[in-house]
Design an enzyme around this catalytic site. Structure first.
Site, PDB file in Angstrom:
ATOM      1  N   GLU A 285     -16.260   6.014   5.300  1.00 47.02           N
ATOM      2  CA  GLU A 285     -15.553   5.687   6.275  1.00 47.02           C
ATOM      3  C   GLU A 285     -15.435   6.515   7.628  1.00 47.02           C
ATOM      4  OE1 GLU A 285     -11.375   5.000   5.463  1.00 47.02           O
ATOM      5  OE2 GLU A 285     -11.304   7.124   4.326  1.00 47.02           O
TER       6      GLU A 285
ATOM      7  N   LYS B 254      -2.318   7.252   0.863  1.00 47.18           N
ATOM      8  CA  LYS B 254      -2.237   7.274   2.199  1.00 47.18           C
ATOM      9  C   LYS B 254      -1.334   8.413   1.810  1.00 47.18           C
ATOM     10  CE  LYS B 254      -1.979   5.170   6.319  1.00 47.18           C
ATOM     11  NZ  LYS B 254      -3.540   5.903   7.318  1.00 47.18           N
TER      12      LYS B 254
ATOM     13  N   ARG C  77       0.864  -1.109   0.269  1.00 43.77           N
ATOM     14  CA  ARG C  77       0.089  -0.376  -0.153  1.00 43.77           C
ATOM     15  C   ARG C  77       0.657   1.232   0.524  1.00 43.77           C
ATOM     16  NH1 ARG C  77      -4.626   0.646   4.919  1.00 43.77           N
ATOM     17  NH2 ARG C  77      -2.894   1.152   5.777  1.00 43.77           N
TER      18      ARG C  77
HETATM   19  N1  PMP Z   1      -9.678   4.531   6.844  1.00 40.24           N
HETATM   20  C1  PMP Z   1      -8.390   5.962   7.447  1.00 40.24           C
HETATM   21  C2  PMP Z   1      -8.888   7.189   6.615  1.00 40.24           C
HETATM   22  C3  PMP Z   1      -7.314   5.567   7.577  1.00 40.24           C
HETATM   23  O1  PMP Z   1      -6.510   6.644   8.377  1.00 40.24           O
HETATM   24  C4  PMP Z   1      -7.519   4.038   8.615  1.00 40.24           C
HETATM   25  C5  PMP Z   1      -5.964   3.685   9.231  1.00 40.24           C
HETATM   26  N2  PMP Z   1      -4.784   4.097   8.823  1.00 40.24           N
HETATM   27  C6  PMP Z   1      -8.009   3.171   8.030  1.00 40.24           C
HETATM   28  C7  PMP Z   1      -8.947   3.445   7.589  1.00 40.24           C
HETATM   29  C8  PMP Z   1      -8.104   2.119   8.794  1.00 40.24           C
HETATM   30  O2  PMP Z   1      -6.711   1.022   8.017  1.00 40.24           O
HETATM   31  P1  PMP Z   1      -6.093   0.453   8.192  1.00 40.24           P
HETATM   32  O3  PMP Z   1      -7.062  -0.833   8.797  1.00 40.24           O
HETATM   33  O4  PMP Z   1      -5.194  -0.372   6.863  1.00 40.24           O
HETATM   34  O5  PMP Z   1      -5.547   0.578   9.555  1.00 40.24           O
END
Ligand code: PMP
Length: 285
Positions: free
Chosen positions: A184, A151, A52
């Site tokens: 989200e 990200k 990622r």
């Molecule tokens: N959405 C956002 C905006 C985030 O910052 C995160 C945390 N990284 C997640 C979802 C969850 O992703 P992950 O399970 O990869 O931590």
């Protein structure tokens, strides 16, 4: 002993771990990052996090100056030098030092930073009692403007939503997308349970494709639970039997109230409670 921080192949004491004020990571949020967990000395889903990170970098035309194997080794080494077995890892790649203008071509030294630290967890009682969240007015970034799949170091969209949530007394907040659909939360993905099926917004809803989200979908499908990635509205949330969030730091956390409406019976539901157990087994096995 102070924590050591990795920057470009060297380890620095935490207080001496610094980047330039001319770094475009600071000036413009121009860079990418990952938040990763280590459980019992093993980094959880390291390959997925590195993939990622590299996809995020590619999407912003940022070339990471080391290989994935080198980054993996640097993460393991930094954990080891700090004696951290159960902790949190922050991997950051900035565009590097440039001029005060936007031009990324004038940045020549991307900074690769690895911080390994203790993890800040939600209070344990939240996992038993469940979380209350609200829907905030800050709309999740339009995917055609800045894709939430990247990200990036520019987290202002999420921070503005977090501020709204905190002002209402909620530590997490639900963000809708530009179409008014559920996207989200500020740092977690959202799931609903309706009549035994699990529902979650698809990537096209404008979300980060959470690594925990993927792990949870796989766990559920393995046990025969139907999981649908489907557009959801606030109404779907309000009438769900159960709701839970997933994220690297949060793992799986039940949500029992949204916009003052109790979800289901207003307590963590059976599917969520079982999933918390099973996710625990997955990460600690
Ligand atoms: N959405 C956002 C905006 C985030 O910052 C995160 C945390 N990284 C997640 C979802 C969850 O992703 P992950 O399970 O990869 O931590």
């Amino acid at each position: 002993m102070p924590l050591k921080v990795y920057i470009n192949g060297k380890l620095y004491d935490k207080d001496d771990a610094k980047v330039s004020v001319y770094d475009h990571g600071l000036l413009y949020g121009d860079g990418v990052f990952e938040g990763i967990r280590s459980y019992g000395g093993k980094v959880f889903r390291l390959k997925e996090h590195l993939d990622r990170l590299w996809y995020s970098a590619k999407a912003i035309l940022l070339e990471i100056p080391i290989s994935k194997a080198e980054m993996a080794k640097a993460i393991e080494d930094t954990l080891a030098v700090n004696g951290i077995t159960d902790g949190y890892i922050r991997a950051v790649v900035t565009r590097g030092c440039g001029t005060l203008g936007l031009d990324p071509n004038k940045c020549s030294d991307p900074q690769v930073i690895i911080i390994t630290d203790r993890i800040e967890l939600y209070p344990p009682e939240l996992y038993k009692q469940g979380l209350e969240i609200i829907t905030v007015s800050t709309v999740r970034n339009h995917p055609a403007a800045l894709s939430p799949r990247i990200k990036s170091l520019n987290y202002l969209n999420n921070i503005l939503a977090k501020i709204e949530g905190l002002q209402a007394g909620c530590i997490e907040a639900l963000m809708l997308n530009c179409r008014g659909e559920v996207a989200e939360c500020t740092g977690d993905n959202l799931f609903l349970v309706r009549e035994g099926r699990v529902l979650t917004p698809p990537t096209e809803a404008g979300i980060l494709e959470g690594i925990t989200r993927d792990a949870v979908i796989a766990l559920l499908r393995k046990q025969g639970t139907v999981v649908e990635e489907t557009p959801l509205t606030k109404h779907d949330v309000y009438v769900a039997d159960e709701c839970f969030l997933t994220g690297t730091a949060a793992e799986v956390v039940p949500v029992v109230k949204v916009d003052s409406r109790p979800i289901g019976r207003g307590i963590p539901g059976p599917l969520t409670r079982d999933l918390i157990e099973r996710f625990h087994e997955l990460t600690r096995s």
